[in-house]
Design a protein around this motif. Sequence first.
Motif, PDB file in Angstrom:
ATOM      1  N   THR A  86      -3.271   5.578  -8.680  1.00 48.64           N
ATOM      2  CA  THR A  86      -2.653   4.756  -7.640  1.00 48.64           C
ATOM      3  C   THR A  86      -1.394   5.426  -7.119  1.00 48.64           C
ATOM      4  O   THR A  86      -0.786   6.267  -7.785  1.00 48.64           O
ATOM      5  CB  THR A  86      -2.300   3.357  -8.185  1.00 48.64           C
ATOM      6  OG1 THR A  86      -1.402   3.501  -9.309  1.00 48.64           O
ATOM      7  CG2 THR A  86      -3.548   2.612  -8.611  1.00 48.64           C
ATOM      8  N   LEU A  87      -1.010   5.012  -5.911  1.00 46.10           N
ATOM      9  CA  LEU A  87       0.222   5.473  -5.279  1.00 46.10           C
ATOM     10  C   LEU A  87       1.084   4.257  -4.943  1.00 46.10           C
ATOM     11  O   LEU A  87       0.563   3.175  -4.660  1.00 46.10           O
ATOM     12  CB  LEU A  87      -0.077   6.271  -4.006  1.00 46.10           C
ATOM     13  CG  LEU A  87      -0.899   7.555  -4.193  1.00 46.10           C
ATOM     14  CD1 LEU A  87      -1.272   8.136  -2.827  1.00 46.10           C
ATOM     15  CD2 LEU A  87      -0.136   8.579  -5.010  1.00 46.10           C
ATOM     16  N   THR A  88       2.383   4.429  -4.942  1.00 51.91           N
ATOM     17  CA  THR A  88       3.325   3.349  -4.666  1.00 51.91           C
ATOM     18  C   THR A  88       3.781   3.410  -3.214  1.00 51.91           C
ATOM     19  O   THR A  88       4.190   4.470  -2.730  1.00 51.91           O
ATOM     20  CB  THR A  88       4.553   3.437  -5.597  1.00 51.91           C
ATOM     21  OG1 THR A  88       4.102   3.415  -6.954  1.00 51.91           O
ATOM     22  CG2 THR A  88       5.494   2.263  -5.357  1.00 51.91           C
ATOM     23  N   ILE A  89       3.698   2.272  -2.531  1.00 54.39           N
ATOM     24  CA  ILE A  89       4.127   2.199  -1.134  1.00 54.39           C
ATOM     25  C   ILE A  89       5.641   2.424  -1.052  1.00 54.39           C
ATOM     26  O   ILE A  89       6.407   1.723  -1.712  1.00 54.39           O
ATOM     27  CB  ILE A  89       3.766   0.834  -0.520  1.00 54.39           C
ATOM     28  CG1 ILE A  89       2.242   0.622  -0.537  1.00 54.39           C
ATOM     29  CG2 ILE A  89       4.294   0.719   0.907  1.00 54.39           C
ATOM     30  CD1 ILE A  89       1.492   1.552   0.369  1.00 54.39           C
ATOM     31  N   PRO A  90       6.096   3.393  -0.256  1.00 55.16           N
ATOM     32  CA  PRO A  90       7.542   3.617  -0.126  1.00 55.16           C
ATOM     33  C   PRO A  90       8.174   2.622   0.838  1.00 55.16           C
ATOM     34  O   PRO A  90       7.478   1.856   1.518  1.00 55.16           O
ATOM     35  CB  PRO A  90       7.621   5.053   0.424  1.00 55.16           C
ATOM     36  CG  PRO A  90       6.359   5.196   1.212  1.00 55.16           C
ATOM     37  CD  PRO A  90       5.311   4.384   0.487  1.00 55.16           C
ATOM     38  N   ASP A  91       9.492   2.659   0.912  1.00 59.36           N
ATOM     39  CA  ASP A  91      10.246   1.732   1.763  1.00 59.36           C
ATOM     40  C   ASP A  91      10.323   2.294   3.185  1.00 59.36           C
ATOM     41  O   ASP A  91      11.299   2.944   3.568  1.00 59.36           O
ATOM     42  CB  ASP A  91      11.653   1.525   1.194  1.00 59.36           C
ATOM     43  CG  ASP A  91      12.431   0.460   1.971  1.00 59.36           C
ATOM     44  OD1 ASP A  91      11.808  -0.283   2.743  1.00 59.36           O
ATOM     45  OD2 ASP A  91      13.667   0.388   1.806  1.00 59.36           O
ATOM     46  N   VAL A  92       9.258   2.052   3.960  1.00 62.15           N
ATOM     47  CA  VAL A  92       9.229   2.517   5.354  1.00 62.15           C
ATOM     48  C   VAL A  92       9.066   1.368   6.331  1.00 62.15           C
ATOM     49  O   VAL A  92       9.207   1.570   7.543  1.00 62.15           O
ATOM     50  CB  VAL A  92       8.089   3.545   5.560  1.00 62.15           C
ATOM     51  CG1 VAL A  92       8.332   4.798   4.747  1.00 62.15           C
ATOM     52  CG2 VAL A  92       6.732   2.928   5.219  1.00 62.15           C
ATOM     53  N   ILE A  93       8.757   0.165   5.839  1.00 62.00           N
ATOM     54  CA  ILE A  93       8.523  -0.973   6.724  1.00 62.00           C
ATOM     55  C   ILE A  93       9.851  -1.472   7.267  1.00 62.00           C
ATOM     56  O   ILE A  93      10.777  -1.757   6.498  1.00 62.00           O
ATOM     57  CB  ILE A  93       7.775  -2.098   5.985  1.00 62.00           C
ATOM     58  CG1 ILE A  93       6.425  -1.584   5.467  1.00 62.00           C
ATOM     59  CG2 ILE A  93       7.574  -3.308   6.891  1.00 62.00           C
ATOM     60  CD1 ILE A  93       5.704  -2.575   4.597  1.00 62.00           C
ATOM     61  N   ASP A  94       9.949  -1.580   8.594  1.00 60.79           N
ATOM     62  CA  ASP A  94      11.171  -2.023   9.271  1.00 60.79           C
ATOM     63  C   ASP A  94      12.366  -1.177   8.844  1.00 60.79           C
ATOM     64  O   ASP A  94      13.489  -1.658   8.774  1.00 60.79           O
ATOM     65  CB  ASP A  94      11.439  -3.509   8.966  1.00 60.79           C
ATOM     66  CG  ASP A  94      12.333  -4.148  10.036  1.00 60.79           C
ATOM     67  OD1 ASP A  94      12.397  -3.618  11.156  1.00 60.79           O
ATOM     68  OD2 ASP A  94      12.973  -5.164   9.734  1.00 60.79           O
TER      69      ASP A  94
END
Length: 224
Positions: A115-123
């Motif tokens: 699995t991969l972790t979603i980075p902080d790119v939203i907004d």
Amino acid sequence: MNPSEFIRKFTSRYLWGNVCAMVIVVVLACVGVKFGLDIYTHHGESIPIPDVRHKSFADAEYLLNEAGLQVVVSDTGYVRSLPPDCILEQSPMPGERVKSGHIVYVIVNASHTPTLTIPDVIDNSSLREAMAKLSAMGFKLTQPQYVDGEKDWVYGILVKGRHVVAGDKVSVDDYVTIQVGNGQRDSTEDIDYIDAPEPVHDDDEFTEESGDVDEFHEVHGPEE
């Protein structure tokens, strides 16, 4: 000591016996060291490394041990088409010749999808920045989905049709869709309007400020 006594001691059997014994000890020590090092380092021994790729780890370990080699797992990988716990790569490569007891490092196929972790790119970033970061991390990206909002600004991320946020873990096989603004304002967005003041005329302003009221009386002429 006179010369005759020196010559007699020099030619004595005891002296030459000790000299010969020391020479024999030195020769035996050199021979022992040489053969000992050859045995310890397996001098002249050469074992071809068997090919254990795509075999189960148990089978690979058995083959390598039978050849007089050791096996160590150096890493794990993931290949969907191969069964779990099979050998993906090995080092040294098959066919190379090594000495007995040499260690063969192997990479084993993982038993579950990484699995991969979603980075902080939203907004928090533009479309270009988000795509560069997600691609570098190994995510599979689809065409962006445009929504009403500021142009090229990331508003969300979809995985299998559901929204994910920073910190969520997704499979490396899942496709990621970035929701990005199309430059148009959302029609449902509430806007607070301010009522403009009503225009004030000069006559009304003068009347209101002075407070004067025009009063008149009807005047009748003399009766005939």
